[in-house]
Enzyme design. Structure first.
Site, PDB file in Angstrom:
ATOM      1  N   CYS A   9      33.580 -24.883 -36.495  1.00  0.00           N
ATOM      2  CA  CYS A   9      33.328 -23.569 -35.893  1.00  0.00           C
ATOM      3  C   CYS A   9      34.645 -23.066 -35.319  1.00  0.00           C
ATOM      4  O   CYS A   9      35.711 -23.521 -35.738  1.00  0.00           O
ATOM      5  CB  CYS A   9      32.215 -23.630 -34.846  1.00  0.00           C
ATOM      6  SG  CYS A   9      32.565 -24.716 -33.438  1.00  0.00           S
ATOM      7  N   ARG A  15      28.876 -24.677 -31.553  1.00  0.00           N
ATOM      8  CA  ARG A  15      28.107 -24.864 -32.788  1.00  0.00           C
ATOM      9  C   ARG A  15      28.442 -26.135 -33.564  1.00  0.00           C
ATOM     10  O   ARG A  15      27.529 -26.846 -33.996  1.00  0.00           O
ATOM     11  CB  ARG A  15      28.308 -23.639 -33.702  1.00  0.00           C
ATOM     12  CG  ARG A  15      27.716 -22.373 -33.142  1.00  0.00           C
ATOM     13  CD  ARG A  15      28.246 -21.145 -33.851  1.00  0.00           C
ATOM     14  NE  ARG A  15      29.659 -20.924 -33.565  1.00  0.00           N
ATOM     15  CZ  ARG A  15      30.410 -19.993 -34.117  1.00  0.00           C
ATOM     16  NH1 ARG A  15      29.875 -19.185 -35.025  1.00  0.00           N
ATOM     17  NH2 ARG A  15      31.691 -19.838 -33.789  1.00  0.00           N
ATOM     18  N   ASP A 127      27.731 -16.872 -33.196  1.00  0.00           N
ATOM     19  CA  ASP A 127      28.508 -17.431 -32.087  1.00  0.00           C
ATOM     20  C   ASP A 127      27.737 -17.206 -30.781  1.00  0.00           C
ATOM     21  O   ASP A 127      27.496 -16.067 -30.389  1.00  0.00           O
ATOM     22  CB  ASP A 127      29.858 -16.696 -32.054  1.00  0.00           C
ATOM     23  CG  ASP A 127      30.775 -17.214 -30.978  1.00  0.00           C
ATOM     24  OD1 ASP A 127      30.311 -17.977 -30.111  1.00  0.00           O
ATOM     25  OD2 ASP A 127      31.955 -16.836 -30.994  1.00  0.00           O
TER      26      ASP A 127
HETATM   27  P1  4NP Z   1      32.018 -22.291 -30.966  1.00  0.00           P
HETATM   28  O1  4NP Z   1      31.857 -21.188 -29.803  1.00  0.00           O
HETATM   29  O2  4NP Z   1      32.986 -21.718 -31.971  1.00  0.00           O
HETATM   30  O3  4NP Z   1      30.644 -22.427 -31.482  1.00  0.00           O
HETATM   31  O4  4NP Z   1      32.556 -23.533 -30.273  1.00  0.00           O
HETATM   32  C1  4NP Z   1      32.925 -20.577 -29.160  1.00  0.00           C
HETATM   33  C2  4NP Z   1      33.601 -21.255 -28.164  1.00  0.00           C
HETATM   34  C3  4NP Z   1      34.632 -20.617 -27.506  1.00  0.00           C
HETATM   35  C4  4NP Z   1      34.996 -19.338 -27.851  1.00  0.00           C
HETATM   36  C5  4NP Z   1      34.326 -18.665 -28.861  1.00  0.00           C
HETATM   37  C6  4NP Z   1      33.292 -19.294 -29.518  1.00  0.00           C
HETATM   38  N1  4NP Z   1      36.065 -18.671 -27.152  1.00  0.00           N
HETATM   39  O5  4NP Z   1      36.320 -17.502 -27.463  1.00  0.00           O
HETATM   40  O6  4NP Z   1      36.680 -19.304 -26.266  1.00  0.00           O
END
Ligand code: 4NP
Length: 161
Positions: A9, A15, A127
């Site tokens: 991800c 995710r 997300d």
């Molecule tokens: P992930 O979620 O990609 O599912 O781990 C996110 C975690 C952090 C961020 C965006 C999505 N961020 O912008 O910091």
């Protein structure tokens, strides 16, 4: 030989660690942990070394009664030869993974995880980071569906090899 899956991800705190921990749970339930293994990574460097997001862990604990383990790491080029199947959570991550390998030699290993869902129509795992608890619950539901499909797919490959 163990079949190796990598979930990817953006941050590797919501995710993809959810997918890794859910998959490990399903593999254990099915007695497949010695045949299929998995890991997770993020395309960004935003959260390297961080544990899974508490909201993600809470949603997983509520639905599956399991602990969510891991520390974020960034996707690296050596993941291409290391893993048999690389599953991206959304199209942006999918494109960013493919862009890391200009030769295209590993393109066949990279897929969108929602392609393995049978009960959901969504094409991407949304997300959940800036959303509410419902977003995290949807991630769990989608990933259980997808991981069940991935297990069926990999079992076919293992049986025929
Ligand atoms: P992930 O979620 O990609 O599912 O781990 C996110 C975690 C952090 C961020 C965006 C999505 N961020 O912008 O910091």
């Amino acid at each position: 030989m163990t079949y190796k899956i990598l979930f990817v991800c953006l941050g590797n705190i919501c995710r993809s660690p959810a997918a890794e921990n859910i998959m490990n749970h399903l593999l254990k339930e099915r007695g497949l942990s010695d045949k299929i293994s998995c890991d997770s990574a993020g395309t960004s460097n935003y959260h390297i070394g961080s544990p899974p997001d508490r909201r993600m862990s809470a949603a997983i604990a509520k639905k599956l009664n399991i602990e969510t383990k891991g520390r974020a790491r960034q996707f690296q080029l050596s993941d291409f030869p290391e893993f048999d199947l690389i599953l991206a959570m959304d199209k942006e991550n999918y494109e960013n993974i493919l862009a890391c390998d200009r030769t295209g030699a590993y393109d066949d290993k990279v897929h969108l995880i929602c392609d393995f869902c049978s009960r959901h129509d969504l094409k991407e795992v949304p997300d959940p980071y800036y959303g509410d608890v419902e977003g995290f619950n949807l991630v769990v539901d989608l990933l259980v569906d997808a991981c069940e499909g991935v297990i069926k797919y990999v079992e076919e490959i293992i049986c025929n090899s």
